[in-house]
Design a protein around this motif. Structure first.
Motif, short mmCIF file in Angstrom:
data_model
loop_
_atom_site.label_atom_id
_atom_site.label_comp_id
_atom_site.label_asym_id
_atom_site.label_seq_id
_atom_site.Cartn_x
_atom_site.Cartn_y
_atom_site.Cartn_z
N PRO A 97 0.80 -1.23 0.00
CA PRO A 97 0.00 0.00 0.00
C PRO A 97 0.84 1.28 0.00
CG PRO A 97 -0.89 -1.55 1.58
CD PRO A 97 0.43 -2.12 1.10
N SER A 98 2.02 1.24 0.58
CA SER A 98 2.86 2.44 0.63
C SER A 98 3.41 2.81 -0.74
CB SER A 98 4.00 2.28 1.64
OG SER A 98 4.88 1.25 1.23
N ASN A 99 3.37 1.88 -1.69
CA ASN A 99 3.83 2.15 -3.05
C ASN A 99 2.69 2.41 -4.03
OD1 ASN A 99 6.50 1.77 -2.25
ND2 ASN A 99 6.43 -0.42 -2.70
N ALA A 100 1.46 2.24 -3.58
CA ALA A 100 0.31 2.39 -4.47
C ALA A 100 -0.01 3.87 -4.68
CB ALA A 100 -0.90 1.67 -3.88
N THR A 101 -0.41 4.18 -5.90
CA THR A 101 -0.74 5.57 -6.24
C THR A 101 -2.13 5.65 -6.84
OG1 THR A 101 0.24 5.31 -8.44
CG2 THR A 101 1.69 6.13 -6.68
N THR A 135 -5.98 3.44 -6.71
CA THR A 135 -5.61 2.26 -5.93
C THR A 135 -5.05 2.68 -4.58
OG1 THR A 135 -5.23 0.94 -7.91
CG2 THR A 135 -4.15 0.19 -5.89
N GLY A 136 -4.18 3.66 -4.57
CA GLY A 136 -3.63 4.16 -3.31
C GLY A 136 -4.70 4.73 -2.40
N GLU A 137 -5.63 5.47 -2.99
CA GLU A 137 -6.73 6.04 -2.20
C GLU A 137 -7.61 4.95 -1.59
OE1 GLU A 137 -8.85 8.68 -4.82
OE2 GLU A 137 -7.05 9.88 -5.22
#
Length: 182
Positions: free
Chosen positions: A9-13, A16-18
């Motif tokens: 999740p820390s790499n998702a943008t 998807t990150g939201e």
């Protein structure tokens, strides 16, 4: 060992990150199932959106979780059985109610009808008889609730298949399956 990359999740943008941030806010963590689904933004959006929509439905969280464990046990999905047993307890079900639901049973006639219907739909790949819908009506379900039960079944088939097919590691306290997959 999982058969697919679990998205960090820390790499998702982007979206998807939201969504993963929303999931973390809801659960306190991002469960592995969502990390697996996050490989496809469309699949993650579908899954997360369905959980949100059905969570606000008329059936209520407790019955939704009871349906989920009955289906998980039927499909041999350790992940969903563990996750939904815990969520069912948080929704107010007792340990006994969740164990009974896992076996497709309930002492509450309305709940029992919904669980039996869900199992029949899964076992018969939706090839059901009119009498099976009539049994839901007799138990007090209206057409809106019957369609919502079908939506819960569909969502749980999606999550069961994702977790079983891709061997997603269980990150909830384990629960023993009582039935082997059909």
């Amino acid at each position: 060992m999982t058969r697919i990359t679990l998205i960090d999740p820390s790499n998702a943008t982007g979206t998807t990150g939201e969504q993963l941030a929303q999931i973390k806010s809801a659960f306190g963590i991002v469960p592995n199932m969502f990390k697996a689904a996050a490989n496809s933004p469309a699949a993650l959006s579908s899954m997360w959106g369905s959980f949100g929509a059905l969570g606000g439905g008329r059936l209520g969280a407790k019955l939704g979780e009871q349906i989920a464990v009955a289906i998980a046990d039927r499909n041999g999905c350790n992940y969903c059985l563990a996750a939904h047993t815990g969520l069912g307890r948080k929704a107010g079900a007792t340990a006994q109610e969740m164990a009974e639901a896992q076996a497709g049973r309930s002492t509450d006639a309305r709940t029992a009808a919904a669980l039996q219907f869900a199992i029949i739909v899964v076992d018969n790949r939706a090839g059901i008889q009119p009498s099976e819908v009539d049994a839901l009506r007799t138990a007090g379900f209206d057409d809106e609730e019957i369609v919502e039960i079908i939506a819960h079944i569909a969502l749980n088939l999606f999550t069961n298949y994702l977790n079983v097919a891709l061997d997603v590691p269980v990150d909830f306290p384990g629960v023993k399956l009582t039935r082997t997959a059909a």
